[in-house]
Scaffold this active site. Structure first.
Site, PDB file in Angstrom:
ATOM      1  N   HIS A 108       0.524   0.506   9.710  1.00 27.04           N
ATOM      2  CA  HIS A 108      -1.028   0.190   9.086  1.00 27.04           C
ATOM      3  C   HIS A 108      -1.646   1.644   8.829  1.00 27.04           C
ATOM      4  O   HIS A 108      -1.415   2.630   9.877  1.00 27.04           O
ATOM      5  CB  HIS A 108      -1.897  -0.631  10.155  1.00 27.04           C
ATOM      6  CG  HIS A 108      -3.054  -1.248   9.243  1.00 27.04           C
ATOM      7  ND1 HIS A 108      -4.194  -0.432   8.828  1.00 27.04           N
ATOM      8  CD2 HIS A 108      -3.215  -2.474   8.523  1.00 27.04           C
ATOM      9  CE1 HIS A 108      -5.152  -1.377   8.071  1.00 27.04           C
ATOM     10  NE2 HIS A 108      -4.642  -2.475   7.733  1.00 27.04           N
ATOM     11  N   ASP A 145      -0.087  -9.211   8.651  1.00 24.98           N
ATOM     12  CA  ASP A 145       0.775  -9.970   7.970  1.00 24.98           C
ATOM     13  C   ASP A 145       2.107 -10.511   8.797  1.00 24.98           C
ATOM     14  O   ASP A 145       2.972 -11.287   8.285  1.00 24.98           O
ATOM     15  CB  ASP A 145       1.218  -9.306   6.826  1.00 24.98           C
ATOM     16  CG  ASP A 145       0.340  -9.124   5.670  1.00 24.98           C
ATOM     17  OD1 ASP A 145      -0.140  -7.711   5.627  1.00 24.98           O
ATOM     18  OD2 ASP A 145      -0.189 -10.049   5.311  1.00 24.98           O
TER      19      ASP A 145
HETATM   20  C1  SDX Z   1      -2.476  -4.881   4.649  1.00 25.77           C
HETATM   21  O1  SDX Z   1      -5.151  -1.189   4.353  1.00 25.77           O
HETATM   22  C2  SDX Z   1      -5.628  -2.443   4.708  1.00 25.77           C
HETATM   23  O2  SDX Z   1      -6.581  -2.469   5.618  1.00 25.77           O
HETATM   24  C3  SDX Z   1      -4.466  -3.339   4.440  1.00 25.77           C
HETATM   25  C4  SDX Z   1      -4.531  -4.766   4.929  1.00 25.77           C
HETATM   26  C5  SDX Z   1      -5.930  -5.317   4.641  1.00 25.77           C
HETATM   27  O3  SDX Z   1      -6.418  -6.390   5.400  1.00 25.77           O
HETATM   28  O4  SDX Z   1      -6.565  -5.242   3.496  1.00 25.77           O
HETATM   29  O5  SDX Z   1      -4.766  -4.593   6.475  1.00 25.77           O
HETATM   30  C6  SDX Z   1      -3.636  -5.584   4.850  1.00 25.77           C
HETATM   31  O6  SDX Z   1      -1.910  -4.474   3.914  1.00 25.77           O
HETATM   32  C7  SDX Z   1      -1.391  -4.863   5.979  1.00 25.77           C
HETATM   33  C8  SDX Z   1      -0.278  -3.818   5.994  1.00 25.77           C
HETATM   34  C9  SDX Z   1       1.020  -4.796   5.248  1.00 25.77           C
HETATM   35  N1  SDX Z   1       2.128  -3.986   4.802  1.00 25.77           N
HETATM   36  C10 SDX Z   1       3.188  -4.031   5.605  1.00 25.77           C
HETATM   37  O7  SDX Z   1       3.451  -4.656   6.534  1.00 25.77           O
HETATM   38  C11 SDX Z   1       4.379  -3.290   4.779  1.00 25.77           C
HETATM   39  C12 SDX Z   1       5.282  -2.445   5.872  1.00 25.77           C
HETATM   40  N2  SDX Z   1       4.191  -1.299   6.415  1.00 25.77           N
HETATM   41  C13 SDX Z   1       4.395   0.041   5.765  1.00 25.77           C
HETATM   42  O8  SDX Z   1       4.729  -0.089   4.364  1.00 25.77           O
HETATM   43  C14 SDX Z   1       3.110   1.068   5.937  1.00 25.77           C
HETATM   44  O9  SDX Z   1       2.868   0.839   7.531  1.00 25.77           O
HETATM   45  C15 SDX Z   1       1.689   0.878   5.472  1.00 25.77           C
HETATM   46  C16 SDX Z   1       1.854   0.582   3.778  1.00 25.77           C
HETATM   47  C17 SDX Z   1       1.253  -0.602   5.868  1.00 25.77           C
HETATM   48  C18 SDX Z   1       0.773   1.980   5.844  1.00 25.77           C
HETATM   49  O10 SDX Z   1       1.375   3.002   5.105  1.00 25.77           O
HETATM   50  P1  SDX Z   1       0.865   4.618   5.350  1.00 25.77           P
HETATM   51  O11 SDX Z   1      -0.487   4.622   6.232  1.00 25.77           O
HETATM   52  O12 SDX Z   1       0.898   5.285   4.001  1.00 25.77           O
HETATM   53  O13 SDX Z   1       1.759   5.026   6.342  1.00 25.77           O
HETATM   54  P2  SDX Z   1       3.042   5.739   6.037  1.00 25.77           P
HETATM   55  O14 SDX Z   1       3.991   4.590   5.106  1.00 25.77           O
HETATM   56  O15 SDX Z   1       3.091   7.339   5.583  1.00 25.77           O
HETATM   57  O16 SDX Z   1       4.163   5.565   7.407  1.00 25.77           O
HETATM   58  C19 SDX Z   1       3.778   6.653   8.191  1.00 25.77           C
HETATM   59  C20 SDX Z   1       5.105   6.983   8.914  1.00 25.77           C
HETATM   60  C21 SDX Z   1       6.133   7.152   7.841  1.00 25.77           C
HETATM   61  O17 SDX Z   1       7.384   7.861   8.918  1.00 25.77           O
HETATM   62  P3  SDX Z   1       7.404   9.566   8.256  1.00 25.77           P
HETATM   63  O18 SDX Z   1       7.166   9.619   6.919  1.00 25.77           O
HETATM   64  O19 SDX Z   1       6.296  10.127   8.857  1.00 25.77           O
HETATM   65  O20 SDX Z   1       8.461   9.974   8.818  1.00 25.77           O
HETATM   66  O21 SDX Z   1       5.546   5.517   9.767  1.00 25.77           O
HETATM   67  C22 SDX Z   1       6.854   5.094   8.836  1.00 25.77           C
HETATM   68  C23 SDX Z   1       6.746   5.776   7.424  1.00 25.77           C
HETATM   69  O22 SDX Z   1       8.153   5.860   7.031  1.00 25.77           O
HETATM   70  N3  SDX Z   1       6.277   3.747   8.626  1.00 25.77           N
HETATM   71  C24 SDX Z   1       7.389   2.934   8.976  1.00 25.77           C
HETATM   72  C25 SDX Z   1       6.859   1.474   8.935  1.00 25.77           C
HETATM   73  N4  SDX Z   1       5.318   1.771   8.480  1.00 25.77           N
HETATM   74  C26 SDX Z   1       5.206   3.223   8.562  1.00 25.77           C
HETATM   75  N5  SDX Z   1       8.644   2.790   9.334  1.00 25.77           N
HETATM   76  C27 SDX Z   1       9.295   1.621   9.171  1.00 25.77           C
HETATM   77  N6  SDX Z   1       8.843   0.362   9.165  1.00 25.77           N
HETATM   78  C28 SDX Z   1       7.477   0.252   8.896  1.00 25.77           C
HETATM   79  N7  SDX Z   1       6.911  -0.861   8.610  1.00 25.77           N
END
Ligand code: SDX
Length: 430
Positions: A307, A365
């Site tokens: 998140h 989720d």
């Molecule tokens: C919702 O914003 C909100 O408040 C949203 C929400 C709401 O109520 O409105 O809470 C609802 O959207 C919840 C999130 C649902 N999405 C997912 O579950 C999809 C999987 N999660 C990722 O796509 C990600 O964690 C996000 C999109 C939720 C957050 O992305 P960020 O903040 O841009 O963080 P990032 O992608 O830059 O991740 C930081 C690091 C990265 O690695 P590095 O580039 O630093 O090496 O963590 C890794 C990412 O690759 N990472 C993950 C991961 N989530 C982040 N690696 C593996 N699996 C994951 N799920």
């Protein structure tokens, strides 16, 4: 001696002062609204990792503590002590309703649940196998054609009526999208049922027999709606605010929010998470997927994990897991394969160094798909339920934006990295 705290930015030897503003709680902000005028430079923050886009009094999140407050009330207390309509009133008007206000609000919403008969004709333009989110974008957007005449965004009464119409009609519209996909007749709202019981009636009832929703399942779904109602300046809320900042019709702005929520990185994650669990299939394969999630060369992400704000447990995920237990126990599905797999996946991930180091925890989720599947909601409609719940958050944030005396149209700038000015040559000289 001024007590105003300031931040100093020095560019090429020249220092510029910018005021630091404090909220009631949470990080302070550096007010850089004058920065371009003073320095000729923009800030650069794609994805808004360090940007506050507005002031708000609606929802507060502390990502490190795993805290979520709607108008100051902890989500845990609202989920236990209130129903979804009380929460809607709180988000829209800033205070929990007293007994009389609660009764009146429930009555207002109950009496706005039907949709115009002409709106129903929009469904027949879709293929029966259209994704429900595509249908919702279209039908909710079409509402702007039905209420455009009564929509002066500067009129508080028009804003209030639009908010009531949206909260009241979303269950009807979502249920109709479900029925349309199944080729079943639409069910009209029943005023003898509560908001969420009525939604379940419109979803699972038929004209052939009286449908009495299971009260345990109604309460569970009502709690799911509370958990999803608002969440600060997330992507879809920011979409609604930005589109609304031009003075656009609020129904069209909510349709824009639905479009944004659909994405798998946002509200579409619950659908993607259940598909992921189905693909993993068995606990023995969890390690393989954890490995893929950690592999930078593999685009796979563990759906329902991570998140932007929560670097601790998403408090909604804990409440969703409890709701899962309740629903599965009520339905005799304690040994639900996917639920057991999800809990095993959660345990393994939370013990893995990669997830610990990157502070990746289950989000709202992760469990919502499992409990919605148990409730009989099809996977493709999970995000539609999210949109149903989030509509009140979107419209509360839109109302706050549009009634802010300092409100301006949102118009970000850019760091341009394209071609410099050049001349067009005749086609035979290019
Ligand atoms: C919702 O914003 C909100 O408040 C949203 C929400 C709401 O109520 O409105 O809470 C609802 O959207 C919840 C999130 C649902 N999405 C997912 O579950 C999809 C999987 N999660 C990722 O796509 C990600 O964690 C996000 C999109 C939720 C957050 O992305 P960020 O903040 O841009 O963080 P990032 O992608 O830059 O991740 C930081 C690091 C990265 O690695 P590095 O580039 O630093 O090496 O963590 C890794 C990412 O690759 N990472 C993950 C991961 N989530 C982040 N690696 C593996 N699996 C994951 N799920």
């Amino acid at each position: 001696m001024s007590t105003q705290r300031t931040a100093t930015l020095t560019i090429d030897g020249t220092s510029h002062e910018f005021p630091i503003l404090s909220g009631s709680v949470g990080p302070d902000v550096v007010d850089i609204r004058s920065m371009y005028a003073k320095t000729g430079m923009f800030t650069f923050d794609p994805g808004f990792m360090s940007t506050a886009s507005c002031k708000s009094t609606i929802t507060y999140i502390d990502g490190d503590k795993g805290e979520l407050l709607y108008r100051g009330y902890p989500i845990e207390q609202l989920a236990e002590k209130c129903d979804f309509l009380e929460t809607c009133y709180l988000l829209l008007y800033g205070e929990l309703p007293n007994a009389e206000q609660n009764k009146e609000f429930h009555s207002i919403i109950k009496n706005h649940t039907m949709v115009h008969e002409q709106l129903i004709r929009f469904y027949s333009g879709f293929r029966r196998d259209a994704h429900p989110m595509a249908v919702l974008v279209g039908v909710v957007g079409a509402l702007s054609a039905f209420y455009h005449d009564a929509m002066d965004v500067s009129d508080e009464h028009h804003r209030r009526v639009s908010a009531h119409r949206l909260v009241a009609k979303m269950p009807t519209i979502v249920a109709m999208a479900y029925k349309y996909g199944r080729g079943e007749p639409f069910m009209y709202p029943r005023n003898d049922l509560s908001y969420t019981a009525n939604f379940m009636h419109m979803m699972f009832g038929t004209p052939c027999e009286k449908y009495e929703p299971n009260p345990v399942l109604v309460k569970a779904l009502d709690r799911i709606l509370i958990l999803h109602a608002d969440h600060e300046q997330n992507a879809s809320t920011s979409t609604v605010r930005l589109s609304g900042s031009s003075g656009a019709n609020p129904f069209a702005c909510i349709a824009a929010g639905i479009a944004c929520l659909w994405g798998p990185a946002h509200g579409g994650a619950n659908e993607a998470c259940l598909q992921m669990l189905e693909e993993i299939g068995d606990v023995s394969r969890v390690g393989e997927y954890i490995k893929r999630a950690k592999d930078k060369n593999d685009g796979f992400k563990l759906m329902g994990f991570g998140h932007r704000v929560y670097k601790n447990f998403d408090p909604r995920a804990k409440l969703m897991r409890e709701t899962c237990h309740e629903v599965l126990n009520e339905l005799g599905l304690q040994d639900d394969r996917l639920f057991k797999l999800a809990m095993a996946l959660e345990k393994i991930a939370l013990e893995d160094d990669y997830f610990i180091e990157k502070k990746l925890y289950p989000n709202v989720d992760f469990y919502s798909g499992i409990v919605q599947k148990a409730l009989g909601i099809p996977t493709q409609l999970f995000t539609g339920i999210f949109a149903l719940a989030r509509t009140v958050g979107w419209i509360a944030q839109w109302k706050e934006m549009i009634s802010d005396p300092e409100q301006k149209i949102g118009r970000p700038r850019q760091l341009f990295t394209g071609a410099n000015a050049r001349n067009v040559l005749p086609v035979d000289q290019r």
